[in-house]
Design a protein around this motif. Structure first.
Motif, PDB file in Angstrom:
ATOM      1  N   UNK A   2       0.825  -1.205   0.000  1.00  0.00           N
ATOM      2  CA  UNK A   2       0.000   0.000   0.000  1.00  0.00           C
ATOM      3  C   UNK A   2       0.859   1.254   0.000  1.00  0.00           C
ATOM      4  N   UNK A   3       1.956   1.211   0.774  1.00  0.00           N
ATOM      5  CA  UNK A   3       2.839   2.370   0.837  1.00  0.00           C
ATOM      6  C   UNK A   3       3.516   2.617  -0.507  1.00  0.00           C
ATOM      7  N   UNK A   4       3.857   1.544  -1.216  1.00  0.00           N
ATOM      8  CA  UNK A   4       4.544   1.674  -2.495  1.00  0.00           C
ATOM      9  C   UNK A   4       3.592   1.825  -3.679  1.00  0.00           C
ATOM     10  N   UNK A   5       2.310   1.641  -3.452  1.00  0.00           N
ATOM     11  CA  UNK A   5       1.338   1.722  -4.537  1.00  0.00           C
ATOM     12  C   UNK A   5       1.250   3.147  -5.080  1.00  0.00           C
ATOM     13  N   UNK A   6       1.167   3.297  -6.408  1.00  0.00           N
ATOM     14  CA  UNK A   6       1.013   4.637  -6.974  1.00  0.00           C
ATOM     15  C   UNK A   6      -0.407   5.192  -6.866  1.00  0.00           C
ATOM     16  N   UNK A   7      -1.309   4.450  -6.251  1.00  0.00           N
ATOM     17  CA  UNK A   7      -2.686   4.934  -6.108  1.00  0.00           C
ATOM     18  C   UNK A   7      -2.706   6.288  -5.406  1.00  0.00           C
ATOM     19  N   UNK A   8      -3.550   7.186  -5.914  1.00  0.00           N
ATOM     20  CA  UNK A   8      -3.658   8.525  -5.341  1.00  0.00           C
ATOM     21  C   UNK A   8      -4.173   9.497  -6.384  1.00  0.00           C
ATOM     22  N   UNK A   9      -4.263  10.755  -5.998  1.00  0.00           N
ATOM     23  CA  UNK A   9      -4.699  11.809  -6.909  1.00  0.00           C
ATOM     24  C   UNK A   9      -3.496  12.647  -7.305  1.00  0.00           C
ATOM     25  N   UNK A  10      -3.273  12.760  -8.606  1.00  0.00           N
ATOM     26  CA  UNK A  10      -2.116  13.488  -9.132  1.00  0.00           C
ATOM     27  C   UNK A  10      -2.597  14.764  -9.821  1.00  0.00           C
ATOM     28  N   UNK A  11      -2.027  15.881  -9.409  1.00  0.00           N
ATOM     29  CA  UNK A  11      -2.436  17.191  -9.901  1.00  0.00           C
ATOM     30  C   UNK A  11      -1.503  17.662 -11.011  1.00  0.00           C
ATOM     31  N   UNK A  12      -2.099  18.166 -12.086  1.00  0.00           N
ATOM     32  CA  UNK A  12      -1.315  18.800 -13.140  1.00  0.00           C
ATOM     33  C   UNK A  12      -1.198  20.273 -12.791  1.00  0.00           C
ATOM     34  N   UNK A  13      -0.033  20.673 -12.275  1.00  0.00           N
ATOM     35  CA  UNK A  13       0.171  22.054 -11.847  1.00  0.00           C
ATOM     36  C   UNK A  13       0.227  22.980 -13.058  1.00  0.00           C
ATOM     37  N   UNK A  14      -0.511  24.057 -12.996  1.00  0.00           N
ATOM     38  CA  UNK A  14      -0.518  25.019 -14.099  1.00  0.00           C
ATOM     39  C   UNK A  14      -0.892  26.398 -13.570  1.00  0.00           C
ATOM     40  N   UNK A  15      -0.238  27.404 -14.116  1.00  0.00           N
ATOM     41  CA  UNK A  15      -0.568  28.783 -13.759  1.00  0.00           C
ATOM     42  C   UNK A  15      -1.312  29.471 -14.895  1.00  0.00           C
ATOM     43  N   UNK A  16      -1.786  28.654 -15.843  1.00  0.00           N
ATOM     44  CA  UNK A  16      -2.484  29.211 -16.990  1.00  0.00           C
ATOM     45  C   UNK A  16      -3.938  29.516 -16.654  1.00  0.00           C
TER      46      UNK A  16
END
Length: 247
Positions: free
Chosen positions: A23-37
């Motif tokens: 579980x600790x190594x799992x890539x599960x999660x929410x990934x944000x695309x950072x943008x200042x546009x």
């Protein structure tokens, strides 16, 4: 007996430890695309976040509209399943790769009315938004096909169908997305709806209703792609870095 109990306890503790590490190594999660546009929703990367759920499903969300006038769009660009291929690679497979989406569902009503010299076809969409071209192919003969933007048509039988002594005609209905004027289009182009033999002497009026062929279905983005796992909190995809949301 006591030794067996101890062994069982150690086994269960070991299994739980392995699960916790996974579980600790799992890539599960929410990934944000950072943008200042300010106009991210109008850019080539009209996305805000990629949600990798622990159950192996994913959702790709479009960028939030932060300007006026508001541009109508669906919240979700794509969804499906994700799997880890290696320590640094995961794969996305959108749901169209493994199931038939509701947008392809149709109702075909067959009637007999109007002049018997023609085949009448009416196509009903759930809204006025349907930038597609309708394609009707008859008896696997491309020279007998009809391509149109109109939702109602009267097709002369003598020009497109078999001699009227042969009453069963094979009708194939599909649609092409109208991408004219679009700089970058990530949705699907071709939508195959049905292929069916129809007695056009008995039924010369067809009403095709597509109850779920809406904007979200039309603009759904298909994926079968690899994503690079940069580290435990970052993904590299679409030429951008996506950062895990830390809660």
């Amino acid at each position: 007996m006591r030794i067996l109990t101890i062994i069982l306890i150690l086994f269960l503790v070991g299994c739980n430890s392995i699960k916790n590490i996974e579980l600790q190594n799992s890539p599960a999660g929410t990934y944000i695309l950072r943008s200042d546009k300010l106009y991210q929703a109008l850019s080539d990367n009209n996305y805000s976040q990629l949600e990798l759920n622990p159950d192996g499903t994913f959702k790709l969300f479009k960028a939030e509209i932060t300007f006026s006038p508001v541009v109508e769009q669906c919240e979700i660009a794509s969804k499906g399943k994700w799997t880890v291929l290696s320590n640094d690679l995961l794969e996305l497979n959108s749901e169209d790769k493994y199931l038939k989406q509701k947008g392809f569902e149709y109702d075909l009503k067959k009637e007999n009315k109007f002049s018997q010299d023609s085949l009448y076809i009416q196509v009903n969409f759930p809204s006025d938004y349907h930038p597609v071209r309708l394609n009707f192919h008859f008896n696997n003969n491309n020279s007998k096909s009809v391509k149109t933007n109109k939702t109602f048509m009267a097709i002369p039988k003598s020009m497109h169908l078999w001699d009227r002594k042969i009453t069963a005609n094979l009708i194939r209905f599909s649609m092409d997305a109208d991408v004219s004027g679009t700089a970058l289009y990530r949705g699907r182009i071709l939508f195959s709806i049905f292929e069916e033999y129809i007695d056009t002497e008995k039924y010369n009026c067809l009403t095709i209703t597509l109850p779920y062929f809406d904007r979200c279905f039309l603009e759904f983005e298909p994926y079968q792609e690899l994503i690079y796992i940069k580290d435990k909190n970052k993904l590299q995809w679409k030429g951008q870095v996506w950062e895990r949301e830390i809660k």
